[in-house]
Every structure is written in C-alpha cells, then in structure tokens.
Design a protein around this motif. Structure first.
Motif, PDB file in Angstrom:
ATOM      1  N   GLU A   1       0.833  -1.199   0.000  1.00 13.01           N
ATOM      2  CA  GLU A   1       0.000   0.000   0.000  1.00 13.01           C
ATOM      3  C   GLU A   1       0.868   1.248   0.000  1.00 13.01           C
ATOM      4  OE1 GLU A   1      -4.134   1.247   0.050  1.00 13.01           O
ATOM      5  OE2 GLU A   1      -3.185  -0.717  -0.084  1.00 13.01           O
TER       6      GLU A   1
ATOM      7  N   ASP B   1       2.202   2.041  -3.442  1.00 13.06           N
ATOM      8  CA  ASP B   1       1.170   2.658  -4.281  1.00 13.06           C
ATOM      9  C   ASP B   1       1.186   4.173  -4.106  1.00 13.06           C
ATOM     10  OD1 ASP B   1       0.444   0.138  -5.004  1.00 13.06           O
ATOM     11  OD2 ASP B   1      -1.438   0.092  -3.877  1.00 13.06           O
ATOM     12  N   GLY B   2       1.148   4.609  -2.847  1.00  6.75           N
ATOM     13  CA  GLY B   2       1.178   6.034  -2.563  1.00  6.75           C
ATOM     14  C   GLY B   2       2.471   6.680  -3.008  1.00  6.75           C
TER      15      GLY B   2
ATOM     16  N   TYR C   1      -4.577  -2.903  -5.192  1.00  8.66           N
ATOM     17  CA  TYR C   1      -5.820  -2.555  -4.510  1.00  8.66           C
ATOM     18  C   TYR C   1      -6.784  -3.739  -4.487  1.00  8.66           C
ATOM     19  CZ  TYR C   1      -4.600   2.426  -4.591  1.00  8.66           C
ATOM     20  OH  TYR C   1      -3.992   3.642  -4.391  1.00  8.66           O
TER      21      TYR C   1
ATOM     22  N   GLU D   1      -4.222   2.543   4.846  1.00  8.83           N
ATOM     23  CA  GLU D   1      -4.270   3.888   4.292  1.00  8.83           C
ATOM     24  C   GLU D   1      -3.220   4.791   4.920  1.00  8.83           C
ATOM     25  OE1 GLU D   1      -6.323   5.154   1.650  1.00  8.83           O
ATOM     26  OE2 GLU D   1      -6.233   2.977   1.457  1.00  8.83           O
TER      27      GLU D   1
ATOM     28  N   TRP E   1      -0.334   4.205   2.853  1.00 12.85           N
ATOM     29  CA  TRP E   1      -0.467   4.877   1.559  1.00 12.85           C
ATOM     30  C   TRP E   1      -0.078   6.351   1.681  1.00 12.85           C
ATOM     31  CZ3 TRP E   1      -2.499   8.898  -1.038  1.00 12.85           C
ATOM     32  CH2 TRP E   1      -2.614   8.798  -2.422  1.00 12.85           C
TER      33      TRP E   1
END
Length: 441
Positions: free
Chosen positions: A24, A27-28, A121, A145, A148
C-alpha cells in the motif's frame, strides 16, 4: 481434536500484514513521486499542459484496467499469485522510469505501473481482510491507508530533497525500486486465503488453514454465500448492484478531489497566492493527510463506519467551496481550508480499505474491490487530467467548486447506501450490507 497454531503462525501473519502495508505504501509512493517532480519533468521532457495532464493521469488510467482484471483473476485462480505478480511489475517499472527519454515513454511506463497498482488494490487489502479477526479488522485495514499516505508524503519529501540534484526527478521516480525489492522478498511463501478456498468448495484445505492460524470464520456462512455466477457479472445482479454503486461512488468522491489537487499542489497553491512557499505548503497538506488517516484508523472501530464517512464529506465540501468562492481570501483562510480538507478527507479515506471489502462476499470480493477501484480512478484520472487545463482556462475558484460538488455527491450517496458493519464477522458484514441496500431500495 483441533490442531494448535504452529510456531510459524505469528511469523506468517506478521509477514502478510507487513507485505500488505508495504504494498500500500508503494502505491502512494509511486503516485506521490510524480506530483513532487512535475515541474522538473515538464521542463526536462519539454511537455505541454496536455501532456502533463496525460502523464499525471496515466497511472490512474492503468488502475482502471488493473483493478477489475487482477480482481477477476484473484477470484478465479486464487489470491497468492496476484499478490506476488503485481509487485514484480512495480519492480520492473520503477527501474525503467530512470531511463526514459521522452514523455511518451514515461506515459507508457506509468500506465503499466498503474495496472499493477490496480492489482494491488484488488488483492492486498482483501487478502489481509480474509485473515483479520473481526474485533480489529477495521483498524487493521484502515492502517493500510496510513501506509499509503506515508508513502505519498515520503515521495514528496524525496522529490523536495532532490530538487536541485542533476536528474533529481529520475532518481525520485526510480527510488521506488528499493521498496519494491523489499516487498517482493516479503511475499514469498504467503499462504492462500482460507475463505477463498471455501468459496471454491475446497473445505478440507480451508479447514486446515483455519485451524493452523486460529481463525474465527463462519464456515457455513462462507459456503452459503459462494457466488456461482461469473464474478464480474454478479456485481450487477439485484443482490450486489447497490453495494457496487456504493463502493464505487463513495470511493470516487473521496479520491477525485484529492488526486486532482494533490498531484498539482504546487500549482494550485501558487495560483492561490502562496508563491515560493507552494511546495512547502503541499508538504504540510500531505503531513496533515497522514495525521488524518491515522486518526481515522483509531476511530473506525470506536465511532463506526458511517460516522467516519458521512460528516467529513459535508465538511470538506464546505472547505473547498469557501476557497472556490473566495480565492482571494487571506492566506490564513486558504491554508486552514486546505488543511481541514486534507485532514478530514484522509480520515474518511481510511474506509476505502475497509468498506469495499465488507460489502462483497468472498467469491466476488476481489472483483468487487477491483471494479470499485477502477470506477474511483475514472473520476480521479479525469480530474487529474483536466485540473492543469482548468487552472489555465477557468481559474482556481471554479475548479475548487467542482471538487466541492463531488464531495457533496459522495455525502448524499453514502447517507442512503452506507451500511454499518462495525464489529461483524466478514461474512455477516456482507449480509448486513445486503440488508441495508435492500431496505434503501
């Protein structure tokens, strides 16, 4: 006699959690890294405003493809293979970014990396949710999150630190290689999902995993909820359509303004009069976003899903509307509104790793999450593509009012369709979502 959890149980659970958290985070990092170096890349590759918007939205377009594709694949063939494959794509793409020579090469690489992000995701959080205990499932998933936003903020910080280094933008984009290598090493040997095995009728294998990892699973409910139809087609049946609409719409409404504004924070804040402090302002806003998602992670089990989602939609809509109507407001007002937006939008965004996983049954979970991801990125890609153009032709005020309207739409849809799933077993949460959407109709 039940088998006691073996000595490797804690290690495998820790690796699964860490591998998902790092996934995650990357990804961010990949999405945030571009936002940090947009001015430098624009100059180095001699890009027009249209090309800047196209590259800014390329990863989001890739997510639109990768989410449903990898989600369908994971529902049909299993979680493990997708969990590893998408990270290998990250690794190759991260290295390739360093060697780009023109804007179209960068666009293609970012598009392929976006496909991998879509796969992440669709598989990362769903796999973790299928091993998570119900008592802290929401907090554990919401913490993804945090990763992220940390990844997004760190990428901005790296770009800021390398801004004066020769080819600093290349090093910034390629620096995700380090994270990808670490994540690939963590994902080897992760077991298959017991809930997925149950959805495929492989009860003996699933039972062995349930006992090994001391999992609290309602086996009969999982078997009963197995969806015999094609997973993508099932999303649009009477049983699941409203869950599909809710997951897609609330997610899109949260991320569309965030991606559009945060990808071009320096330009947006510069247009509002912050001048040379625009990049520092974008770092501060991202810092508040990390704080917000951390608070959302702490509150998700305490106040419930609906309370964490619906009020922030309305408050953030008002924050953007104030700046949109009053773009020449004092700097203090602009900064406060953006910090409120960043904080509360991020707090609610903790639910993007929770709600979509709780409203679809195991047999179509990754397909549902992948589709919701895709729909959320359609809006985000459009917003990211159009934002630099809108800033040029219609001004920052009108642009921010559009963002406020999107947030208000998310509030309306969530008010009518968001179920309360706090504290329920995963299979029971799905049934609660179905009941909520049926009563809403």
């Amino acid at each position: 006699m039940a088998t006691k959890p073996d000595r490797s149980t804690a290690s495998v659970r820790f690796r699964l959690t860490l591998a998902t958290q790092v996934g995650e985070g990357i990804d961010g990092y990949i999405l945030g890294g571009l936002g940090a170096v947009v001015p430098a890349v624009t100059t180095a590759l001699n890009m027009s405003a249209w090309m800047v918007g196209l590259i800014g939205s390329s990863a989001l377009v890739g997510i639109f493809v990768g989410g449903p594709l990898f989600g369908w694949f994971a529902d049909r063939y299993g979680r493990r293979i997708v969990f590893l494959t998408d990270m290998l794509i990250f690794l190759v793409g991260s290295i390739a970014q360093f060697f780009v020579q023109d804007a179209w090469q960068l666009f293609i690489i970012r598009l392929l990396m976006g496909i991998a992000i879509g796969g992440e995701y669709a598989i990362g959080a769903p796999l973790l949710s299928e091993y998570a205990p119900k008592a802290n499932r929401g907090r554990l998933l919401a913490s993804l999150e945090v990763s992220w936003y940390v990844g997004y903020m760190v990428a901005f910080a790296v770009g800021y630190a390398l801004v004066d280094v020769p080819d600093g933008w290349r090093w910034t984009l390629a620096s995700s290689t380090v994270i990808a290598v670490a994540c690939v090493s963590l994902r080897g040997g992760i077991p298959e999902s017991a809930r997925w095995l149950l959805s495929k009728g492989r009860r003996a294998e699933a039972q062995a995993l349930i006992e090994r990892f001391d999992m609290d699973v309602d086996v009969d409910a999982e078997v009963a909820d197995a969806e015999p139809r094609n997973s993508l087609r099932a999303l649009f049946t009477r049983e699941h359509l409203r869950s599909t609409i809710f997951a897609s719409t609330f997610w899109a409404a949260l991320v569309l303004p965030y991606f559009a504004i945060s990808t071009f924070y320096p330009q947006v804040l510069g247009a509002l009069g912050l001048g040379d402090d625009a990049l520092a302002g974008s770092l501060a806003s991202n810092g508040f976003a990390v704080l917000g998602v951390a608070v959302g992670c702490l509150l998700v089990e305490r106040i419930g899903r609906r309370r964490l989602l619906i009020p922030p939609f309305w408050i953030t809509a008002v924050a953007l509307a104030v700046v949109g109507i009053w773009p020449n407001a004092p700097i203090a007002v602009v900064v406060i509104c953006f910090l409120v937006f960043s904080f509360l939008n991020a707090a609610s965004s903790a639910l993007t790793a929770v709600y979509p996983l709780e409203v679809f049954p195991t047999s179509i979970r990754t397909t549902g999450v992948g589709f919701a991801t895709a729909m959320s990125r359609v809006g985000a890609a459009i917003g990211t593509f159009l934002l630099p153009i809108a800033l040029t032709y219609v001004g920052v005020g009108f642009t921010l009012l559009i963002g406020a309207a999107v947030l208000a739409l998310g509030g309306v849809v969530s008010q009518f369709l968001a179920p309360e799933t706090t504290g329920l077993d995963l299979s029971h949460a799905v049934r609660a979502a179905h009941k909520a959407t049926v009563s809403a109709s």
